[in-house]
Design an enzyme around this catalytic site. Structure first.
Site, PDB file in Angstrom:
ATOM      1  N   ASP A   1       0.828  -1.260  -0.137  1.00 36.90           N
ATOM      2  CA  ASP A   1       0.098  -0.180  -0.098  1.00 36.90           C
ATOM      3  C   ASP A   1       0.920   1.376   0.047  1.00 36.90           C
ATOM      4  O   ASP A   1       0.409   2.118   0.905  1.00 36.90           O
ATOM      5  CB  ASP A   1      -0.923  -0.052   1.254  1.00 36.90           C
ATOM      6  CG  ASP A   1      -2.055  -1.022   1.178  1.00 36.90           C
ATOM      7  OD1 ASP A   1      -1.754  -1.970   0.219  1.00 36.90           O
ATOM      8  OD2 ASP A   1      -2.975  -1.314   1.846  1.00 36.90           O
TER       9      ASP A   1
ATOM     10  N   HIS B   1     -10.857   0.561  -2.657  1.00 33.15           N
ATOM     11  CA  HIS B   1     -12.192   0.649  -2.102  1.00 33.15           C
ATOM     12  C   HIS B   1     -13.243   1.413  -2.904  1.00 33.15           C
ATOM     13  O   HIS B   1     -13.032   2.276  -3.694  1.00 33.15           O
ATOM     14  CB  HIS B   1     -12.297   1.502  -0.639  1.00 33.15           C
ATOM     15  CG  HIS B   1     -11.158   1.126   0.332  1.00 33.15           C
ATOM     16  ND1 HIS B   1     -11.227  -0.557   0.697  1.00 33.15           N
ATOM     17  CD2 HIS B   1     -10.166   1.649   0.964  1.00 33.15           C
ATOM     18  CE1 HIS B   1     -10.457  -0.615   1.587  1.00 33.15           C
ATOM     19  NE2 HIS B   1      -9.794   0.417   1.903  1.00 33.15           N
TER      20      HIS B   1
ATOM     21  N   LYS C   1      -7.207  -4.837  -2.882  1.00 37.06           N
ATOM     22  CA  LYS C   1      -7.832  -5.501  -1.737  1.00 37.06           C
ATOM     23  C   LYS C   1      -8.709  -4.592  -1.309  1.00 37.06           C
ATOM     24  O   LYS C   1      -8.666  -3.457  -1.591  1.00 37.06           O
ATOM     25  CB  LYS C   1      -6.752  -5.968  -0.650  1.00 37.06           C
ATOM     26  CG  LYS C   1      -6.138  -5.047  -0.182  1.00 37.06           C
ATOM     27  CD  LYS C   1      -4.763  -5.369   0.584  1.00 37.06           C
ATOM     28  CE  LYS C   1      -3.945  -4.345   1.155  1.00 37.06           C
ATOM     29  NZ  LYS C   1      -4.787  -3.296   1.942  1.00 37.06           N
TER      30      LYS C   1
ATOM     31  N   CYS D   1      -2.235  -2.751   7.785  1.00 34.33           N
ATOM     32  CA  CYS D   1      -1.967  -3.838   6.697  1.00 34.33           C
ATOM     33  C   CYS D   1      -0.545  -4.468   6.450  1.00 34.33           C
ATOM     34  O   CYS D   1      -0.772  -5.653   6.157  1.00 34.33           O
ATOM     35  CB  CYS D   1      -2.238  -3.046   5.233  1.00 34.33           C
ATOM     36  SG  CYS D   1      -4.047  -2.389   5.126  1.00 34.33           S
TER      37      CYS D   1
HETATM   38  C1  VGL Z   1      -4.536   0.840   5.889  1.00 31.66           C
HETATM   39  C2  VGL Z   1      -6.146   1.456   7.222  1.00 31.66           C
HETATM   40  C3  VGL Z   1      -7.299   1.388   6.168  1.00 31.66           C
HETATM   41  C4  VGL Z   1      -3.333   0.096   5.718  1.00 31.66           C
HETATM   42  C5  VGL Z   1      -5.560   0.471   4.820  1.00 31.66           C
HETATM   43  O1  VGL Z   1      -2.731   0.334   4.406  1.00 31.66           O
HETATM   44  O2  VGL Z   1      -2.618  -0.102   6.714  1.00 31.66           O
HETATM   45  N1  VGL Z   1      -4.805   1.204   7.153  1.00 31.66           N
HETATM   46  N2  VGL Z   1      -6.996   0.920   5.059  1.00 31.66           N
HETATM   47 ZN    ZN Z   2      -8.262   0.891   3.503  1.00 37.04          ZN
END
Ligand code: VGL
Ligand code: ZN
Length: 202
Positions: free
Chosen positions: A12, A52, A110, A155
């Site tokens: 991410d 999302h 995801k 994550c």
């Molecule tokens: C994440 C919160 C919501 C992350 C993703 O990548 O850690 N944290 N969505």
């Molecule tokens: Zn998220």
């Protein structure tokens, strides 16, 4: 070069998790040069991308009256509510432009189902709905994983814990991660990872 059975998984590294983004992680952008430098050492490089729909259940905006960073009970358990982030196709969901993406052989998206969040690269937050990454890794003969990216305590940690549970050897390079650290989440997740046999390396 690292052994062929070892994969680098970059979690991410997207605009919304970096300074200026909707869910900015402090100094999230500072890990990018190090991650870029690691990529040439691994014969398997995989990126994940939080992805999302605009009405996602993990967004505070989806629940009128609820504040970001509070929690709600959903059928699969307690869910933290986040500011709207990483909406499919939005600039915030794009990888940071300074992250190398050419070396990646697979990009795992995801959190694309509105009703359920997915912190982990392996399973959604019900801990049972698979993303398909396990099959990809197993069929490539990959047994060891090195995890970097954002955020350490969400994550990255969820991915590391699932990977350990699945039987992969797992190392988290903490120097190439940054944390959100919400209500002590970083210390808690570091302890959980240690207990699960995840190697924490700076
Ligand atoms: C994440 C919160 C919501 C992350 C993703 O990548 O850690 N944290 N969505
Ligand atoms: Zn998220």
């Amino acid at each position: 070069m690292r052994p062929a059975k070892e994969a680098l998984i970059v979690i991410d590294v997207q605009n919304d998790f970096c300074p200026g983004g909707a869910l900015a992680v402090k100094d999230g952008d500072q890990i990018i040069p190090r991650i870029n430098g690691l990529m040439d050492d691994y014969s398997a490089v995989i990126l994940t991308q939080d992805w999302h729909p605009a009405n996602h259940n993990s967004f505070a905006e989806t629940h009128p009256g609820m504040a970001a960073f509070s929690t709600i009970d959903l059928p699969y358990g307690i869910q933290t509510l986040w500011p709207r982030h990483c909406v499919q196709g939005s600039p915030g969901a794009a990888f940071r432009s300074d992250l190398r993406t050419d070396p990646a052989q697979l990009i795992v998206r995801k959190g694309f189902r509105a009703a359920i969040d997915s912190y982990s690269a392996f399973f959604e937050n019900d801990r049972t709905t698979p993303t398909g990454l396990t099959g990809y890794l197993v069929t490539r003969g990959i047994a060891k994983l090195v995890l970097v990216g954002l955020a350490t305590d969400f994550c990255v940690a969820y991915s590391a814990l699932d990977a350990a549970r699945l039987g992969f050897g797992v190392t988290v390079l903490e120097g190439a991660c940054r944390a959100i650290d919400l209500n002590g989440s970083l210390a808690k997740q570091r302890a959980s990872m240690r207990d699960a046999g995840v190697g924490l390396v700076s």
